[in-house]
Design a protein around this motif. Sequence first.
Motif, short mmCIF file in Angstrom:
data_model
loop_
_atom_site.label_atom_id
_atom_site.label_comp_id
_atom_site.label_asym_id
_atom_site.label_seq_id
_atom_site.Cartn_x
_atom_site.Cartn_y
_atom_site.Cartn_z
N ARG A 91 0.92 -1.17 0.13
CA ARG A 91 0.03 0.02 0.02
C ARG A 91 1.11 1.33 0.07
O ARG A 91 0.57 2.25 -0.63
N GLY A 92 2.05 1.25 0.72
CA GLY A 92 3.01 2.41 0.56
C GLY A 92 3.42 2.38 -0.47
O GLY A 92 3.70 3.86 -0.97
N ALA A 93 3.61 1.38 -1.19
CA ALA A 93 4.36 1.46 -2.70
C ALA A 93 3.33 2.11 -3.40
O ALA A 93 3.91 3.03 -4.62
N ALA A 94 2.24 1.92 -3.38
CA ALA A 94 1.24 2.61 -4.25
C ALA A 94 1.08 3.99 -4.06
O ALA A 94 0.97 4.67 -4.95
N ILE A 95 1.04 4.42 -2.91
CA ILE A 95 1.00 5.98 -2.55
C ILE A 95 2.25 6.67 -2.93
O ILE A 95 2.19 7.60 -3.39
N ALA A 96 3.28 5.95 -2.79
CA ALA A 96 4.59 6.59 -3.29
C ALA A 96 4.56 6.65 -4.82
O ALA A 96 5.09 7.86 -5.20
N THR A 97 4.07 5.67 -5.71
CA THR A 97 3.89 6.03 -7.06
C THR A 97 3.14 7.03 -7.35
O THR A 97 3.28 7.83 -8.25
N GLU A 98 1.91 7.27 -6.41
CA GLU A 98 0.75 8.21 -6.85
C GLU A 98 1.73 9.66 -6.57
O GLU A 98 1.32 10.66 -7.34
N ARG A 99 2.57 9.78 -5.71
CA ARG A 99 3.30 11.09 -5.25
C ARG A 99 4.53 11.35 -6.17
O ARG A 99 5.22 12.18 -6.01
N GLY A 100 4.89 10.29 -6.95
CA GLY A 100 6.04 10.39 -7.59
C GLY A 100 7.31 10.18 -7.13
O GLY A 100 8.56 10.50 -7.50
N ILE A 101 7.33 9.26 -5.97
CA ILE A 101 8.35 8.90 -5.18
C ILE A 101 8.84 7.62 -5.89
O ILE A 101 8.26 6.68 -5.93
N THR A 102 10.22 7.58 -6.13
CA THR A 102 10.72 6.30 -6.73
C THR A 102 11.32 5.66 -5.59
O THR A 102 11.91 6.40 -4.75
N SER A 103 11.57 4.25 -5.71
CA SER A 103 12.51 3.32 -4.82
C SER A 103 13.22 2.64 -5.44
O SER A 103 13.08 2.33 -6.49
N ARG A 104 14.62 2.44 -4.90
CA ARG A 104 15.50 1.32 -5.39
C ARG A 104 14.94 0.25 -5.40
O ARG A 104 15.31 -0.76 -6.18
N TRP A 105 14.46 -0.31 -4.14
CA TRP A 105 13.98 -1.60 -4.05
C TRP A 105 12.48 -1.47 -3.08
O TRP A 105 12.44 -0.65 -2.31
N SER A 106 11.75 -2.52 -3.49
CA SER A 106 10.44 -2.73 -2.65
C SER A 106 10.33 -4.18 -2.23
O SER A 106 10.74 -5.12 -2.90
N GLY A 107 9.47 -4.32 -1.28
CA GLY A 107 9.14 -5.53 -0.86
C GLY A 107 7.69 -5.61 0.02
O GLY A 107 7.54 -4.65 0.33
N ALA A 108 7.12 -6.73 0.05
CA ALA A 108 5.69 -6.60 0.69
C ALA A 108 5.79 -7.10 2.20
O ALA A 108 6.94 -8.00 2.47
N MET A 109 5.30 -6.63 3.19
CA MET A 109 5.22 -6.86 4.68
C MET A 109 4.39 -8.03 4.75
O MET A 109 3.37 -8.47 4.19
N PRO A 110 5.21 -9.19 5.33
CA PRO A 110 4.34 -10.36 5.49
C PRO A 110 3.06 -10.31 6.30
O PRO A 110 2.89 -9.40 6.99
N ALA A 111 2.16 -11.22 6.10
CA ALA A 111 0.95 -11.32 6.75
C ALA A 111 0.88 -11.57 7.97
O ALA A 111 -0.06 -11.41 8.79
N ALA A 112 2.02 -12.23 8.38
CA ALA A 112 2.21 -12.90 9.97
C ALA A 112 3.70 -12.66 10.42
O ALA A 112 4.22 -12.22 9.56
N THR A 113 3.84 -12.42 11.63
CA THR A 113 5.20 -12.15 12.28
C THR A 113 6.06 -13.08 11.82
O THR A 113 7.16 -12.64 11.80
N ALA A 114 5.60 -14.30 11.62
CA ALA A 114 6.56 -15.32 11.39
C ALA A 114 7.27 -15.01 10.17
O ALA A 114 8.71 -15.62 10.17
N GLY A 115 6.91 -14.30 9.51
CA GLY A 115 7.66 -13.91 8.00
C GLY A 115 8.69 -12.54 8.25
O GLY A 115 9.25 -12.67 7.19
N ILE A 116 8.57 -12.29 9.30
CA ILE A 116 9.58 -10.92 9.34
C ILE A 116 11.09 -11.20 9.38
O ILE A 116 11.92 -10.62 8.75
N PRO A 117 11.42 -12.39 10.14
CA PRO A 117 13.07 -12.57 9.93
C PRO A 117 13.45 -12.76 8.43
O PRO A 117 14.48 -12.39 8.14
N ASN A 118 12.68 -13.62 7.57
CA ASN A 118 12.95 -13.84 6.42
C ASN A 118 12.77 -12.48 5.61
O ASN A 118 13.56 -12.19 4.66
N LEU A 119 11.89 -11.44 5.96
CA LEU A 119 11.81 -10.06 5.16
C LEU A 119 13.26 -9.18 5.44
O LEU A 119 13.66 -8.82 4.56
#
Length: 296
Positions: free
Chosen positions: A110-138
């Motif tokens: 959702r943040g990436a979509a808002i950044a695109t609307e504002r013309g903000i570019t990112s070098r790299w982007s990723g999705a936040m996991p649906a559960a906290t168990a995926g945070i170490p891998n992120l």
Amino acid sequence: MTVRLADINARIAGIRELGTVVNAMRGIAGARAQQARAQLTAVDSYAAVIAQAIGRVFAWAPAVPPSAARRGERSAAVAFCAEQGFAGAFSEHVLGAVPPGTELFLIGSRGAAIATERGITSRWSGAMPAATAGIPNLARRIAEALYAPIAEGRVARLDAIYGQWHAGQGLSIARVALFPLDPAAFPRPADANMPLLNLAPETLLRDLTADYIHAELCRAALHAFASENEARMETMAAAHRQIEARLSGLELTQQIVRQEEITAEIIELASGEMAGRARYRNHCEYNTDFRKAATG
């Protein structure tokens, strides 16, 4: 009148279904926020242990040169925005804390979509996991994306920007420096016992720095995960209040319309009864006049 009452009943049923969805989203967000808060203590302890080890290296191997930012090189930031919608202005606040000209590593769809609307570019982007168990891998994936620009000297400073939720106060944006390491920010050992080192101080510091950045990325992601869901809970609570107010208004209108319908039916029945009585009186008067004329 009947059609209008049916329309109101349909609108009430639809709003009640929407209220069920809102309550379900609020419950899910609450469970996720509670789960993240429970795991923050463990991650804080893990990061503190690594910070203590780095402090020992700085204390016992002062010849190890700390990394320093070089003039003219760019800064980078890992910004943790919202993954899903219905979180209010959560992502806008995080993106607003990113300094201009910063090389951006953006987390959250959702943040990436808002950044695109504002013309903000990112070098790299990723999705936040649906559960906290995926945070170490992120955190591992973010670190892998960061190692190349840091090793090549294209990034002189790295910050983590994320939201923190405070009970009774709401959202605040934290900005934590991850690189270069500041020796003054790490605790010095209270004892004078020199630990046994099997690695060169430079190698040990490099490995500890990688672990420290990973731990700090996990901590930032957990804070962002919890604060996003807290923001969603607040948004859903506001939506719930609006739904309750709307339902109260519709139910009041429903009562008024139903009363008007009942009143109209009573008037119609009463009018029919009065008309029937008038016809009966006219009939009786006609028969009386007829008899009088016949006997007259």
